[in-house]
Motif scaffolding. Structure first.
Motif, PDB file in Angstrom:
ATOM      1  N   GLY A 161      31.827  38.936  31.390  1.00 17.21           N
ATOM      2  CA  GLY A 161      30.485  38.500  31.756  1.00 17.21           C
ATOM      3  C   GLY A 161      30.306  37.008  31.575  1.00 17.21           C
ATOM      4  N   GLY A 162      29.174  36.520  32.052  1.00 16.63           N
ATOM      5  CA  GLY A 162      28.895  35.098  31.912  1.00 16.63           C
ATOM      6  C   GLY A 162      27.771  34.669  32.806  1.00 16.63           C
ATOM      7  N   LEU A 163      27.600  33.368  32.900  1.00 11.90           N
ATOM      8  CA  LEU A 163      26.572  32.768  33.740  1.00 11.90           C
ATOM      9  C   LEU A 163      27.196  32.340  35.059  1.00 11.90           C
ATOM     10  N   VAL A 164      26.575  32.741  36.150  1.00 13.74           N
ATOM     11  CA  VAL A 164      27.094  32.398  37.475  1.00 13.74           C
ATOM     12  C   VAL A 164      25.919  32.087  38.392  1.00 13.74           C
ATOM     13  N   GLN A 165      26.137  31.208  39.346  1.00 16.12           N
ATOM     14  CA  GLN A 165      25.089  30.862  40.297  1.00 16.12           C
ATOM     15  C   GLN A 165      24.953  31.937  41.364  1.00 16.12           C
ATOM     16  N   PRO A 166      23.800  32.057  41.970  1.00 20.10           N
ATOM     17  CA  PRO A 166      23.631  33.006  43.075  1.00 20.10           C
ATOM     18  C   PRO A 166      24.698  32.786  44.141  1.00 20.10           C
ATOM     19  N   GLY A 167      25.242  33.896  44.627  1.00 19.71           N
ATOM     20  CA  GLY A 167      26.315  33.827  45.609  1.00 19.71           C
ATOM     21  C   GLY A 167      27.699  33.769  44.983  1.00 19.71           C
ATOM     22  N   GLY A 168      27.754  33.605  43.678  1.00 22.23           N
ATOM     23  CA  GLY A 168      29.035  33.514  42.992  1.00 22.23           C
ATOM     24  C   GLY A 168      29.665  34.860  42.705  1.00 22.23           C
ATOM     25  N   SER A 169      30.796  34.810  41.996  1.00 17.10           N
ATOM     26  CA  SER A 169      31.570  36.013  41.706  1.00 17.10           C
ATOM     27  C   SER A 169      31.960  36.061  40.234  1.00 17.10           C
ATOM     28  N   LEU A 170      32.151  37.272  39.771  1.00 14.57           N
ATOM     29  CA  LEU A 170      32.684  37.522  38.443  1.00 14.57           C
ATOM     30  C   LEU A 170      33.552  38.761  38.503  1.00 14.57           C
ATOM     31  N   ARG A 171      34.466  38.864  37.568  1.00 11.00           N
ATOM     32  CA  ARG A 171      35.238  40.090  37.423  1.00 11.00           C
ATOM     33  C   ARG A 171      35.097  40.578  36.002  1.00 11.00           C
ATOM     34  N   LEU A 172      34.602  41.794  35.860  1.00 16.06           N
ATOM     35  CA  LEU A 172      34.493  42.439  34.559  1.00 16.06           C
ATOM     36  C   LEU A 172      35.694  43.339  34.347  1.00 16.06           C
ATOM     37  N   SER A 173      36.107  43.459  33.109  1.00 17.60           N
ATOM     38  CA  SER A 173      37.181  44.387  32.777  1.00 17.60           C
ATOM     39  C   SER A 173      36.796  45.180  31.540  1.00 17.60           C
ATOM     40  N   CYS A 174      37.351  46.363  31.443  1.00 17.36           N
ATOM     41  CA  CYS A 174      37.075  47.246  30.311  1.00 17.36           C
ATOM     42  C   CYS A 174      38.346  48.021  29.993  1.00 17.36           C
ATOM     43  N   ALA A 175      38.856  47.796  28.798  1.00 19.97           N
ATOM     44  CA  ALA A 175      40.080  48.457  28.372  1.00 19.97           C
ATOM     45  C   ALA A 175      39.752  49.586  27.407  1.00 19.97           C
ATOM     46  N   ALA A 176      40.314  50.746  27.676  1.00 19.08           N
ATOM     47  CA  ALA A 176      40.137  51.903  26.807  1.00 19.08           C
ATOM     48  C   ALA A 176      41.364  52.075  25.927  1.00 19.08           C
ATOM     49  N   SER A 177      41.132  52.449  24.696  1.00 21.14           N
ATOM     50  CA  SER A 177      42.233  52.699  23.769  1.00 21.14           C
ATOM     51  C   SER A 177      41.905  53.910  22.915  1.00 21.14           C
ATOM     52  N   GLY A 178      42.924  54.443  22.277  1.00 25.08           N
ATOM     53  CA  GLY A 178      42.720  55.631  21.458  1.00 25.08           C
ATOM     54  C   GLY A 178      43.295  56.858  22.153  1.00 25.08           C
ATOM     55  N   SER A 179      42.618  57.977  21.970  1.00 28.99           N
ATOM     56  CA  SER A 179      43.093  59.247  22.539  1.00 28.99           C
ATOM     57  C   SER A 179      42.600  59.373  23.983  1.00 28.99           C
ATOM     58  N   ILE A 237      33.180  67.118  28.801  1.00 34.96           N
ATOM     59  CA  ILE A 237      31.804  66.911  28.359  1.00 34.96           C
ATOM     60  C   ILE A 237      31.664  65.671  27.487  1.00 34.96           C
ATOM     61  N   TYR A 238      32.737  64.924  27.330  1.00 36.10           N
ATOM     62  CA  TYR A 238      32.743  63.785  26.420  1.00 36.10           C
ATOM     63  C   TYR A 238      32.513  62.469  27.154  1.00 36.10           C
ATOM     64  N   SER A 239      31.782  61.576  26.512  1.00 32.41           N
ATOM     65  CA  SER A 239      31.451  60.285  27.100  1.00 32.41           C
ATOM     66  C   SER A 239      31.485  59.214  26.014  1.00 32.41           C
ATOM     67  N   TYR A 240      32.088  58.087  26.347  1.00 31.82           N
ATOM     68  CA  TYR A 240      32.198  56.976  25.415  1.00 31.82           C
ATOM     69  C   TYR A 240      31.740  55.708  26.114  1.00 31.82           C
ATOM     70  N   TRP A 241      31.106  54.818  25.335  1.00 32.48           N
ATOM     71  CA  TRP A 241      30.547  53.596  25.903  1.00 32.48           C
ATOM     72  C   TRP A 241      31.103  52.361  25.220  1.00 32.48           C
ATOM     73  N   GLY A 242      31.272  51.313  26.016  1.00 32.50           N
ATOM     74  CA  GLY A 242      31.630  50.021  25.481  1.00 32.50           C
ATOM     75  C   GLY A 242      30.398  49.287  24.991  1.00 32.50           C
ATOM     76  N   GLN A 243      30.606  48.090  24.484  1.00 33.38           N
ATOM     77  CA  GLN A 243      29.527  47.347  23.847  1.00 33.38           C
ATOM     78  C   GLN A 243      28.658  46.575  24.833  1.00 33.38           C
ATOM     79  N   GLY A 244      29.078  46.462  26.060  1.00 37.28           N
ATOM     80  CA  GLY A 244      28.299  45.747  27.056  1.00 37.28           C
ATOM     81  C   GLY A 244      28.692  44.285  27.156  1.00 37.28           C
ATOM     82  N   GLU A 250      31.867  52.896  30.805  1.00 35.63           N
ATOM     83  CA  GLU A 250      31.875  54.246  30.273  1.00 35.63           C
ATOM     84  C   GLU A 250      33.192  54.919  30.594  1.00 35.63           C
ATOM     85  N   TYR A 251      33.668  55.690  29.639  1.00 29.22           N
ATOM     86  CA  TYR A 251      34.853  56.522  29.832  1.00 29.22           C
ATOM     87  C   TYR A 251      34.417  57.965  29.587  1.00 29.22           C
ATOM     88  N   SER A 252      34.756  58.852  30.481  1.00 32.02           N
ATOM     89  CA  SER A 252      34.338  60.233  30.285  1.00 32.02           C
ATOM     90  C   SER A 252      35.409  61.206  30.759  1.00 32.02           C
TER      91      SER A 252
END
Length: 114
Positions: free
Chosen positions: A8-26, A100-107, A95-97
């Motif tokens: 995440g971050g600050l971007v001007q209108p029309g700009g781009s960002l790439r978010l990533s989310c890595a899951a670990s554990g079971s 019936i299980y669901s896990y969330w990242g910190q945002g 979110e990883y699901s």
């Protein structure tokens, strides 16, 4: 399962960002990973989701601007955000699901502003 979101971050209108989310554990081989967002004063809403088999689902407001994809070998999901608008400003959660299980990242905060 632990989820670590970044990008995440600050971007001007029309700009781009790439978010990533890595899951670990079971990690269960068959699962769904997704991105949700929550703007101030609003409810959390689905942005996009992708199954371990590659099937995707997008919110209508995405309208071809965002792309979700994943690397199963790395247990990581990505969200490419293009043509960003001020109304896309929000905290984005992954979110990883499975079953019936669901896990969330910190945002991660995305701010679109000139």
């Amino acid at each position: 399962v632990q989820l670590q979101a970044s990008g995440g971050g600050l971007v001007q209108p029309g700009g781009s960002l790439r978010l990533s989310c890595a899951a670990s554990g079971s990690i269960f081989r068959i699962n769904t990973m997704g991105w949700y967002r929550q703007a101030p004063g609003k409810q959390r809403e689905l942005v996009a989701a992708i199954t371990s088999g590659g099937n995707t689902n997008y919110a209508d407001f995405v309208k071809g601007r965002f792309t979700i994809f994943r690397d199963n070998a790395k247990n990581t999901v990505y969200l490419q955000l293009n043509s960003l608008k001020p109304e896309d400003t929000a905290v984005y959660y992954c979110e990883y699901s499975y079953s019936i299980y669901s896990y969330w990242g910190q945002g991660t905060l995305v701010t679109v502003s000139s």
